[in-house]
Design a protein around this motif. Structure first.
Motif, PDB file in Angstrom:
ATOM      1  N   ILE A  30       7.105  -8.952 -23.591  1.00  0.00           N
ATOM      2  CA  ILE A  30       6.218  -8.394 -22.565  1.00  0.00           C
ATOM      3  C   ILE A  30       6.324  -6.875 -22.548  1.00  0.00           C
ATOM      4  O   ILE A  30       5.313  -6.168 -22.452  1.00  0.00           O
ATOM      5  CB  ILE A  30       6.537  -9.003 -21.179  1.00  0.00           C
ATOM      6  N   ALA A  31       7.541  -6.349 -22.644  1.00  0.00           N
ATOM      7  CA  ALA A  31       7.727  -4.892 -22.669  1.00  0.00           C
ATOM      8  C   ALA A  31       7.009  -4.297 -23.881  1.00  0.00           C
ATOM      9  O   ALA A  31       6.339  -3.261 -23.772  1.00  0.00           O
ATOM     10  CB  ALA A  31       9.212  -4.545 -22.696  1.00  0.00           C
ATOM     11  N   VAL A  32       7.121  -4.956 -25.020  1.00  0.00           N
ATOM     12  CA  VAL A  32       6.428  -4.505 -26.239  1.00  0.00           C
ATOM     13  C   VAL A  32       4.916  -4.552 -26.019  1.00  0.00           C
ATOM     14  O   VAL A  32       4.196  -3.607 -26.349  1.00  0.00           O
ATOM     15  CB  VAL A  32       6.855  -5.367 -27.454  1.00  0.00           C
ATOM     16  N   ALA A  33       4.437  -5.631 -25.423  1.00  0.00           N
ATOM     17  CA  ALA A  33       2.998  -5.774 -25.162  1.00  0.00           C
ATOM     18  C   ALA A  33       2.494  -4.668 -24.230  1.00  0.00           C
ATOM     19  O   ALA A  33       1.391  -4.148 -24.411  1.00  0.00           O
ATOM     20  CB  ALA A  33       2.705  -7.151 -24.560  1.00  0.00           C
ATOM     21  N   LYS A  34       3.301  -4.298 -23.252  1.00  0.00           N
ATOM     22  CA  LYS A  34       2.889  -3.222 -22.324  1.00  0.00           C
ATOM     23  C   LYS A  34       2.760  -1.888 -23.054  1.00  0.00           C
ATOM     24  O   LYS A  34       1.839  -1.115 -22.793  1.00  0.00           O
ATOM     25  CB  LYS A  34       3.886  -3.119 -21.167  1.00  0.00           C
ATOM     26  N   ILE A  35       3.681  -1.625 -23.976  1.00  0.00           N
ATOM     27  CA  ILE A  35       3.583  -0.388 -24.759  1.00  0.00           C
ATOM     28  C   ILE A  35       2.304  -0.403 -25.591  1.00  0.00           C
ATOM     29  O   ILE A  35       1.556   0.577 -25.624  1.00  0.00           O
ATOM     30  CB  ILE A  35       4.823  -0.214 -25.673  1.00  0.00           C
ATOM     31  N   ASP A  69      -5.049   4.451 -24.588  1.00  0.00           N
ATOM     32  CA  ASP A  69      -4.868   5.900 -24.755  1.00  0.00           C
ATOM     33  C   ASP A  69      -3.976   6.535 -23.688  1.00  0.00           C
ATOM     34  O   ASP A  69      -4.091   7.724 -23.390  1.00  0.00           O
ATOM     35  CB  ASP A  69      -6.225   6.631 -24.790  1.00  0.00           C
ATOM     36  N   GLU A  70      -3.092   5.734 -23.102  1.00  0.00           N
ATOM     37  CA  GLU A  70      -2.134   6.288 -22.149  1.00  0.00           C
ATOM     38  C   GLU A  70      -0.881   6.783 -22.879  1.00  0.00           C
ATOM     39  O   GLU A  70      -0.107   7.567 -22.343  1.00  0.00           O
ATOM     40  CB  GLU A  70      -1.768   5.253 -21.088  1.00  0.00           C
ATOM     41  N   LEU A  71      -0.697   6.289 -24.094  1.00  0.00           N
ATOM     42  CA  LEU A  71       0.393   6.756 -24.962  1.00  0.00           C
ATOM     43  C   LEU A  71      -0.219   7.141 -26.303  1.00  0.00           C
ATOM     44  O   LEU A  71      -1.094   6.429 -26.798  1.00  0.00           O
ATOM     45  CB  LEU A  71       1.421   5.642 -25.223  1.00  0.00           C
ATOM     46  N   ASP A  72       0.259   8.241 -26.894  1.00  0.00           N
ATOM     47  CA  ASP A  72      -0.204   8.526 -28.249  1.00  0.00           C
ATOM     48  C   ASP A  72       0.702   7.788 -29.245  1.00  0.00           C
ATOM     49  O   ASP A  72       1.699   7.168 -28.863  1.00  0.00           O
ATOM     50  CB  ASP A  72      -0.286  10.035 -28.521  1.00  0.00           C
ATOM     51  N   GLU A  73       0.344   7.839 -30.504  1.00  0.00           N
ATOM     52  CA  GLU A  73       1.061   7.072 -31.530  1.00  0.00           C
ATOM     53  C   GLU A  73       2.558   7.391 -31.550  1.00  0.00           C
ATOM     54  O   GLU A  73       3.395   6.487 -31.563  1.00  0.00           O
ATOM     55  CB  GLU A  73       0.448   7.350 -32.909  1.00  0.00           C
ATOM     56  N   TYR A  97       1.269  -2.155 -36.132  1.00  0.00           N
ATOM     57  CA  TYR A  97      -0.027  -2.073 -35.449  1.00  0.00           C
ATOM     58  C   TYR A  97      -0.286  -0.644 -34.955  1.00  0.00           C
ATOM     59  O   TYR A  97      -1.366  -0.100 -35.145  1.00  0.00           O
ATOM     60  CB  TYR A  97      -0.071  -3.055 -34.274  1.00  0.00           C
ATOM     61  N   VAL A  98       0.705  -0.052 -34.310  1.00  0.00           N
ATOM     62  CA  VAL A  98       0.535   1.299 -33.774  1.00  0.00           C
ATOM     63  C   VAL A  98       0.312   2.305 -34.907  1.00  0.00           C
ATOM     64  O   VAL A  98      -0.552   3.173 -34.826  1.00  0.00           O
ATOM     65  CB  VAL A  98       1.748   1.701 -32.896  1.00  0.00           C
ATOM     66  N   ALA A  99       1.077   2.162 -35.986  1.00  0.00           N
ATOM     67  CA  ALA A  99       0.992   3.126 -37.088  1.00  0.00           C
ATOM     68  C   ALA A  99      -0.252   2.931 -37.952  1.00  0.00           C
ATOM     69  O   ALA A  99      -0.814   3.901 -38.461  1.00  0.00           O
ATOM     70  CB  ALA A  99       2.239   3.039 -37.961  1.00  0.00           C
ATOM     71  N   GLY A 100      -0.708   1.674 -38.121  1.00  0.00           N
ATOM     72  CA  GLY A 100      -1.798   1.452 -39.056  1.00  0.00           C
ATOM     73  C   GLY A 100      -2.895   0.517 -38.610  1.00  0.00           C
ATOM     74  O   GLY A 100      -3.820   0.231 -39.372  1.00  0.00           O
ATOM     75  N   GLY A 101      -2.786  -0.022 -37.399  1.00  0.00           N
ATOM     76  CA  GLY A 101      -3.805  -0.955 -36.921  1.00  0.00           C
ATOM     77  C   GLY A 101      -3.577  -2.354 -37.463  1.00  0.00           C
ATOM     78  O   GLY A 101      -2.587  -2.624 -38.150  1.00  0.00           O
ATOM     79  N   PRO A 102      -4.508  -3.263 -37.182  1.00  0.00           N
ATOM     80  CA  PRO A 102      -4.350  -4.640 -37.647  1.00  0.00           C
ATOM     81  C   PRO A 102      -4.558  -4.754 -39.163  1.00  0.00           C
ATOM     82  O   PRO A 102      -5.211  -3.904 -39.760  1.00  0.00           O
ATOM     83  CB  PRO A 102      -5.448  -5.396 -36.885  1.00  0.00           C
ATOM     84  N   ALA A 103      -3.985  -5.789 -39.733  1.00  0.00           N
ATOM     85  CA  ALA A 103      -4.170  -6.052 -41.165  1.00  0.00           C
ATOM     86  C   ALA A 103      -5.669  -6.111 -41.453  1.00  0.00           C
ATOM     87  O   ALA A 103      -6.441  -6.659 -40.675  1.00  0.00           O
ATOM     88  CB  ALA A 103      -3.494  -7.368 -41.541  1.00  0.00           C
ATOM     89  N   ALA A 104      -6.066  -5.525 -42.594  1.00  0.00           N
ATOM     90  CA  ALA A 104      -7.490  -5.390 -42.905  1.00  0.00           C
ATOM     91  C   ALA A 104      -8.139  -6.710 -43.315  1.00  0.00           C
ATOM     92  O   ALA A 104      -9.325  -6.920 -43.094  1.00  0.00           O
ATOM     93  CB  ALA A 104      -7.679  -4.357 -44.009  1.00  0.00           C
ATOM     94  N   GLU A 105      -7.372  -7.579 -43.927  1.00  0.00           N
ATOM     95  CA  GLU A 105      -7.963  -8.845 -44.366  1.00  0.00           C
ATOM     96  C   GLU A 105      -6.959  -9.966 -44.200  1.00  0.00           C
ATOM     97  O   GLU A 105      -5.793  -9.729 -43.939  1.00  0.00           O
ATOM     98  CB  GLU A 105      -8.444  -8.742 -45.814  1.00  0.00           C
ATOM     99  N   GLY A 106      -7.434 -11.191 -44.341  1.00  0.00           N
ATOM    100  CA  GLY A 106      -6.552 -12.346 -44.195  1.00  0.00           C
ATOM    101  C   GLY A 106      -6.492 -12.810 -42.744  1.00  0.00           C
ATOM    102  O   GLY A 106      -6.973 -12.140 -41.833  1.00  0.00           O
TER     103      GLY A 106
END
Length: 193
Positions: free
Chosen positions: A46-51, A58-62, A108-117
């Protein structure tokens, strides 16, 4: 901002869970014991999900989001001091499950979701990599599955149930907690600490 930096998850909070586990009779076959261990895992997810949610809003930058994730990871994955060997093993199992949660969130934060699969594709690839003893690749595939879960894809529970016991099964267990946390980040009530 919903949570001040450094307050998503504290060492004190983690220690409260560990103290509770140390004090109680723990039997993994017992529903209450299993619930306590799951709550420990879910609370971290849950803590990870909140981050991640604050990052998405956009309340936190990368950089800050990655820093917050690293802070929680350091607390949760540090060596645990419990005298009871069996309890130590159970907490270690929770920590193992959470390893993939952290990797997926950071990815996810650094590169977003996986592009395929799909989530299933990545879990099956992870399972195959584990059978070939390529644990780095297995963790990487599980983390990619996690980025898709964060992005809203569903983890098929049947796929998870078909896994042999091992690291991939543990990591997928963590991803299941992450999925629950992303859909309802208030599962674990404060008074259960």
């Amino acid at each position: 901002m919903s949570t001040p930096p450094g307050e998503y998850y504290t060492e004190e909070r983690w220690q409260n869970w560990l103290d509770r586990i140390a004090q109680e009779e723990i039997d993994p076959e017992d529903e209450d014991s299993a619930r306590l261990l799951l709550n420990l895992q879910d609370d971290t997810a849950i803590a990870v999900a909140k981050i991640i949610t604050d990052y998405q809003d956009d309340e936190l930058d990368e950089d800050v989001a990655l820093e917050e994730l690293a802070d929680i990871r350091e607390v949760v994955l540090s060596e645990v001091d419990i005298d009871d060997e069996e309890k130590l093993m159970l907490v270690d199992g929770v920590q193992t499950s959470l390893v993939c949660v952290f990797y997926a969130a950071e990815e996810y934060v650094a590169g977003g979701p996986a592009a395929e699969g799909t989530v299933t594709d990545y879990i099956e690839a992870a399972n195959e990599a584990e059978s070939e003893e390529d644990l780095d690749a297995a963790l990487g595939y599980c983390a990619q599955a996690g980025t898709l879960i964060i992005d809203g894809a569903e983890l098929d529970r049947e796929v998870a149930e078909d896994l042999e016991f091992g690291l991939v099964a543990e990591w997928v267990n963590g991803l299941d907690s992450l999925q629950t946390a992303m859909s309802d980040p208030e599962v674990v009530e404060e008074d259960e600490e």
